[in-house]
Scaffold this motif. Structure first.
Motif, PDB file in Angstrom:
ATOM      1  N   CYS A  47       2.621  -3.644 -14.060  1.00 29.07           N
ATOM      2  CA  CYS A  47       2.513  -3.336 -12.638  1.00 29.07           C
ATOM      3  C   CYS A  47       3.606  -4.071 -11.865  1.00 29.07           C
ATOM      4  N   LEU A  48       4.110  -3.417 -10.848  1.00 33.42           N
ATOM      5  CA  LEU A  48       5.045  -4.045  -9.913  1.00 33.42           C
ATOM      6  C   LEU A  48       4.397  -4.101  -8.544  1.00 33.42           C
ATOM      7  N   GLU A  49       4.402  -5.297  -7.937  1.00 35.70           N
ATOM      8  CA  GLU A  49       3.983  -5.466  -6.545  1.00 35.70           C
ATOM      9  C   GLU A  49       5.239  -5.828  -5.761  1.00 35.70           C
ATOM     10  N   PRO A  50       5.863  -4.860  -5.070  1.00 39.15           N
ATOM     11  CA  PRO A  50       7.176  -5.090  -4.470  1.00 39.15           C
ATOM     12  C   PRO A  50       7.176  -5.650  -3.058  1.00 39.15           C
ATOM     13  N   ALA A  51       6.001  -5.900  -2.490  1.00 34.07           N
ATOM     14  CA  ALA A  51       5.900  -6.525  -1.167  1.00 34.07           C
ATOM     15  C   ALA A  51       4.842  -7.620  -1.268  1.00 34.07           C
ATOM     16  N   CYS A  52       5.073  -8.562  -2.182  1.00 34.96           N
ATOM     17  CA  CYS A  52       4.012  -9.465  -2.643  1.00 34.96           C
ATOM     18  C   CYS A  52       3.650 -10.563  -1.656  1.00 34.96           C
ATOM     19  N   GLY A  53       4.518 -10.883  -0.693  1.00 39.60           N
ATOM     20  CA  GLY A  53       4.187 -11.971   0.219  1.00 39.60           C
ATOM     21  C   GLY A  53       3.874 -13.247  -0.537  1.00 39.60           C
ATOM     22  N   ARG A  54       2.724 -13.807  -0.262  1.00 40.61           N
ATOM     23  CA  ARG A  54       2.306 -15.062  -0.904  1.00 40.61           C
ATOM     24  C   ARG A  54       1.473 -14.826  -2.163  1.00 40.61           C
ATOM     25  N   SER A  70       6.266  -9.472  -9.461  1.00 37.81           N
ATOM     26  CA  SER A  70       6.094  -9.615  -8.016  1.00 37.81           C
ATOM     27  C   SER A  70       7.426  -9.896  -7.346  1.00 37.81           C
ATOM     28  N   ALA A  71       7.634  -9.247  -6.202  1.00 35.22           N
ATOM     29  CA  ALA A  71       8.869  -9.460  -5.442  1.00 35.22           C
ATOM     30  C   ALA A  71       8.610  -9.162  -3.974  1.00 35.22           C
ATOM     31  N   ASP A  72       9.498  -9.659  -3.134  1.00 37.93           N
ATOM     32  CA  ASP A  72       9.410  -9.394  -1.707  1.00 37.93           C
ATOM     33  C   ASP A  72      10.794  -9.562  -1.099  1.00 37.93           C
ATOM     34  N   ALA A  73      11.030  -8.850  -0.026  1.00 36.54           N
ATOM     35  CA  ALA A  73      12.323  -8.967   0.650  1.00 36.54           C
ATOM     36  C   ALA A  73      12.460 -10.292   1.392  1.00 36.54           C
ATOM     37  N   TYR A  74      11.338 -10.983   1.599  1.00 35.96           N
ATOM     38  CA  TYR A  74      11.339 -12.232   2.358  1.00 35.96           C
ATOM     39  C   TYR A  74      10.907 -13.387   1.463  1.00 35.96           C
ATOM     40  N   PRO A  75      11.403 -14.602   1.709  1.00 34.35           N
ATOM     41  CA  PRO A  75      11.115 -15.746   0.838  1.00 34.35           C
ATOM     42  C   PRO A  75       9.789 -16.432   1.171  1.00 34.35           C
ATOM     43  N   TYR A  76       8.720 -15.959   0.561  1.00 35.76           N
ATOM     44  CA  TYR A  76       7.404 -16.550   0.783  1.00 35.76           C
ATOM     45  C   TYR A  76       7.055 -17.637  -0.237  1.00 35.76           C
ATOM     46  N   HIS A  92      11.114   4.510 -13.917  1.00 35.53           N
ATOM     47  CA  HIS A  92       9.994   4.386 -14.866  1.00 35.53           C
ATOM     48  C   HIS A  92       9.965   3.014 -15.543  1.00 35.53           C
ATOM     49  N   SER A  93      10.330   1.979 -14.802  1.00 31.78           N
ATOM     50  CA  SER A  93      10.382   0.629 -15.377  1.00 31.78           C
ATOM     51  C   SER A  93       9.026  -0.049 -15.435  1.00 31.78           C
ATOM     52  N   HIS A  94       8.047   0.446 -14.663  1.00 31.06           N
ATOM     53  CA  HIS A  94       6.707  -0.121 -14.652  1.00 31.06           C
ATOM     54  C   HIS A  94       5.682   1.018 -14.707  1.00 31.06           C
ATOM     55  N   ASP A  95       4.539   0.721 -15.295  1.00 28.48           N
ATOM     56  CA  ASP A  95       3.501   1.753 -15.338  1.00 28.48           C
ATOM     57  C   ASP A  95       2.996   2.085 -13.939  1.00 28.48           C
ATOM     58  N   TRP A  96       2.711   1.048 -13.165  1.00 22.91           N
ATOM     59  CA  TRP A  96       2.185   1.245 -11.811  1.00 22.91           C
ATOM     60  C   TRP A  96       3.009   0.457 -10.801  1.00 22.91           C
ATOM     61  N   VAL A  97       3.111   1.000  -9.605  1.00 23.38           N
ATOM     62  CA  VAL A  97       3.591   0.256  -8.438  1.00 23.38           C
ATOM     63  C   VAL A  97       2.433   0.240  -7.445  1.00 23.38           C
ATOM     64  N   ILE A  98       1.980  -0.955  -7.097  1.00 17.20           N
ATOM     65  CA  ILE A  98       0.824  -1.124  -6.214  1.00 17.20           C
ATOM     66  C   ILE A  98       1.191  -2.140  -5.140  1.00 17.20           C
ATOM     67  N   THR A  99       0.966  -1.778  -3.873  1.00 17.72           N
ATOM     68  CA  THR A  99       1.395  -2.678  -2.808  1.00 17.72           C
ATOM     69  C   THR A  99       0.746  -2.317  -1.475  1.00 17.72           C
ATOM     70  N   ASN A 100       0.854  -3.253  -0.552  1.00 13.90           N
ATOM     71  CA  ASN A 100       0.533  -3.035   0.856  1.00 13.90           C
ATOM     72  C   ASN A 100       1.859  -3.124   1.593  1.00 13.90           C
ATOM     73  N   PRO A 101       2.552  -2.000   1.771  1.00 11.70           N
ATOM     74  CA  PRO A 101       3.917  -2.049   2.305  1.00 11.70           C
ATOM     75  C   PRO A 101       3.935  -2.272   3.812  1.00 11.70           C
ATOM     76  N   PRO A 102       5.064  -2.728   4.345  1.00  8.54           N
ATOM     77  CA  PRO A 102       5.201  -2.734   5.802  1.00  8.54           C
ATOM     78  C   PRO A 102       4.940  -1.321   6.328  1.00  8.54           C
ATOM     79  N   GLU A 108       9.123   5.271   2.932  1.00  5.31           N
ATOM     80  CA  GLU A 108      10.216   4.936   2.034  1.00  5.31           C
ATOM     81  C   GLU A 108       9.701   4.240   0.769  1.00  5.31           C
ATOM     82  N   PHE A 109       8.695   3.388   0.932  1.00  7.61           N
ATOM     83  CA  PHE A 109       8.116   2.709  -0.227  1.00  7.61           C
ATOM     84  C   PHE A 109       7.498   3.713  -1.186  1.00  7.61           C
TER      85      PHE A 109
END
Length: 205
Positions: A47-54, A70-76, A92-102, A108-109
């Motif tokens: 799984c990828l969480e691309p807006a992971c925050g904290r 886990s990744a985020d555009a901001y340094p949390y 297709h690098s991850h099975d799932w992408v799961i997030t709470n996007p801006p 776009e997300f």
């Protein structure tokens, strides 16, 4: 007298350059896996969480998935610093992408996530994300979600933190795209009342 605190009204009208930092209560992420996707279906998946925050969503995802990036555009201070919309993730690098996007970038997300995910995409968004001619034209007309799972309970989100005592007037739902599924009309479902059973004391540390 009506409570008009920011936590309760949760309008989330943020400036264009805002990180839109409204962390997801961990129980709401567990609810996705337990009541929408199915825990037994993701044990061997990535799984990828691309807006992971904290990390408030990444940590409960790690309770179910084989691995979570886990990744985020901001340094949390949690996860890599990567802008999901510009970072060169492989298709297709991850099975799932799961997030709470801006919220302002949710369309776009979704589009980006559909290229990165092998099996599925899930975003947590305000129920009103269903509305708008623009989203209908860019997402829902050609790629409607497989499942629209409305929370029967409120999911309180507070700017900059999780708060066990917060409340909200805003409805939230999980929008789920399961790739490879036959193109059928979207399935409407409800996330049953589950906060008490899925909440953990460590969630608010």
């Amino acid at each position: 007298m009506q409570n008009t605190s920011h936590a309760v009204m949760a309008q989330r009208f943020e400036p264009a350059d805002s990180p839109d930092d409204f962390p997801t209560p961990p129980w709401a992420t567990r609810a996705l896996v337990e009541h929408v996707i199915g825990a037994e279906n993701v044990r061997s998946m990535t799984c990828l969480e691309p807006a992971c925050g904290r990390g408030y969503m990444s940590r409960p995802l790690a309770e179910y998935f084989l691995s979570v990036d886990s990744a985020d555009a901001y340094p949390y201070g949690f996860g890599a610093i990567r802008d999901f919309l510009t970072h060169p993730y492989e298709g297709h690098s991850h099975d799932w992408v799961i997030t709470n996007p801006p919220f302002r970038l949710a369309e776009e997300f979704v589009a980006r996530a559909m290229t990165v995910a092998r099996r599925g995409v899930a975003i947590l968004a305000r129920t009103v994300f269903l509305e708008s001619v623009g989203r209908y034209e860019t997402i829902f007309k050609e790629k409607p979600p497989t499942v629209f799972a409305q929370f029967s309970e409120r999911v309180p989100m507070v700017k900059g933190r999780v708060d066990q005592k917060a409340s909200t007037a805003t409805g939230y739902a999980w929008f789920v795209w399961q790739k490879g599924e036959a193109l059928l009309p979207p399935r409407l479902s409800w996330v049953p009342p589950c906060r008490k059973s899925l909440e953990r004391s460590r969630d608010y540390l």
